[in-house]
Design a protein around this motif. Structure first.
Motif, PDB file in Angstrom:
ATOM      1  N   VAL A 137       0.868  -1.184   0.000  1.00 16.11           N
ATOM      2  CA  VAL A 137       0.000   0.000   0.000  1.00 16.11           C
ATOM      3  C   VAL A 137       0.905   1.234   0.000  1.00 16.11           C
ATOM      4  O   VAL A 137       1.498   1.584   1.016  1.00 16.11           O
ATOM      5  N   ARG A 140      -2.513   5.124   1.631  1.00 21.36           N
ATOM      6  CA  ARG A 140      -3.824   4.707   2.123  1.00 21.36           C
ATOM      7  C   ARG A 140      -4.888   5.724   1.741  1.00 21.36           C
ATOM      8  O   ARG A 140      -4.597   6.887   1.459  1.00 21.36           O
ATOM      9  N   MET A 152      -6.875   5.184  -2.557  1.00 22.33           N
ATOM     10  CA  MET A 152      -5.779   4.270  -2.233  1.00 22.33           C
ATOM     11  C   MET A 152      -4.882   4.054  -3.446  1.00 22.33           C
ATOM     12  O   MET A 152      -5.355   3.949  -4.579  1.00 22.33           O
ATOM     13  N   ASP A 241     -13.734   4.078   2.095  1.00 23.80           N
ATOM     14  CA  ASP A 241     -12.421   3.528   2.433  1.00 23.80           C
ATOM     15  C   ASP A 241     -12.409   2.046   2.063  1.00 23.80           C
ATOM     16  O   ASP A 241     -13.192   1.253   2.602  1.00 23.80           O
TER      17      ASP A 241
END
Length: 247
Positions: A137, A140, A152, A241
């Motif tokens: 990742v 984020r 993301m 999210d």
């Protein structure tokens, strides 16, 4: 959006580019669009001409068009950010404020802030698969230092195939300014997933895809020497999210 452009006598491409946060293929009842005035309708790919409206600030204009306040000031010699006048015409550079890095502040296709609240996430939006098998990742989901919401960003060290996070229908598979090739999949219960920075597309608009179906080959980012995928989730056009949905 094509009908709106025709009624307002505005080129469709101009209307689309004047509303960078709107998915023209999925408008909502009550959603507001920003119509360029005659003075704002200059053709070409350079800086936008923008006429100051009531309530505008330098920061809100920059955020709306995906650039930076510094970039707007640089494009307007003598501009006083604290003394904007309604009706004043300014130049707005498009994109990431001239940084040259598409991964720094690019945002995925976004729905307008005026979209109605879609309510809580549906029960179907859980335990979706991650779009890459082996990844890190790189960024984020969340707001950056300027308060701008960023999707993301995933990275891999070698070429990789992005896969559908859940079953759905491909509603968009084409190029998009600053984001390379983009795939947008619509899922059950008003959910959407977005895959940007794609290299080779592996689906076409209208395709039905199963969970885990190949969507695209992700592209190489020269500035980081890695392969990147910008991944975004939406519920009724509102950002979600991915950590709340992916297993």
């Amino acid at each position: 959006m094509g009908e709106i452009a025709s009624q307002a006598d505005i080129p469709l491409l101009r209307l689309q580019r004047f509303n960078p946060g709107v998915d023209s293929r999925r408008l909502a009842v009550g959603q507001r669009l920003l119509l360029p005035t005659t003075q704002e309708r200059a053709p070409g790919g350079g800086p936008y001409r923008y006429q100051i409206r009531r309530g505008d600030t330098l920061y809100s204009i920059a955020r709306y068009f995906g650039t930076s306040p510094t970039g707007v000031v640089s494009a307007n010699a003598g501009l006083d950010p604290s003394d904007l006048a309604i009706g004043q015409l300014i130049q707005v550079p498009m994109g990431s404020g001239g940084s040259g890095s598409r991964t720094a502040s690019s945002s995925a296709p976004a729905a307008s802030r005026e979209l109605p609240d879609p309510g809580p996430l549906p029960s179907s939006a859980s335990h979706w698969r991650w779009p890459l098998d082996n990844y890190s990742v790189a960024r984020r989901f969340g707001k950056d230092a300027n308060g701008t919401l960023q999707p993301m960003l995933l990275a891999t060290q070698s070429p990789a195939t992005a896969k559908a996070a859940s079953a759905g229908t491909v509603r968009f598979a084409n190029g998009m300014r600053q984001l390379g090739h983009v795939v947008i999949i619509h899922h059950a219960d008003n959910m959407q997933s977005v895959y940007a920075f794609c290299g080779q597309l592996l689906v076409s608009e209208g395709d039905s895809v199963a969970e885990g179906a190949p969507v695209c080959q992700i592209s190489h980012a020269d500035n980081t020497n890695r392969y990147h995928l910008l991944f975004d989730l939406r519920h009724g056009g509102k950002p979600v999210d991915p950590a709340r949905v992916l297993r």
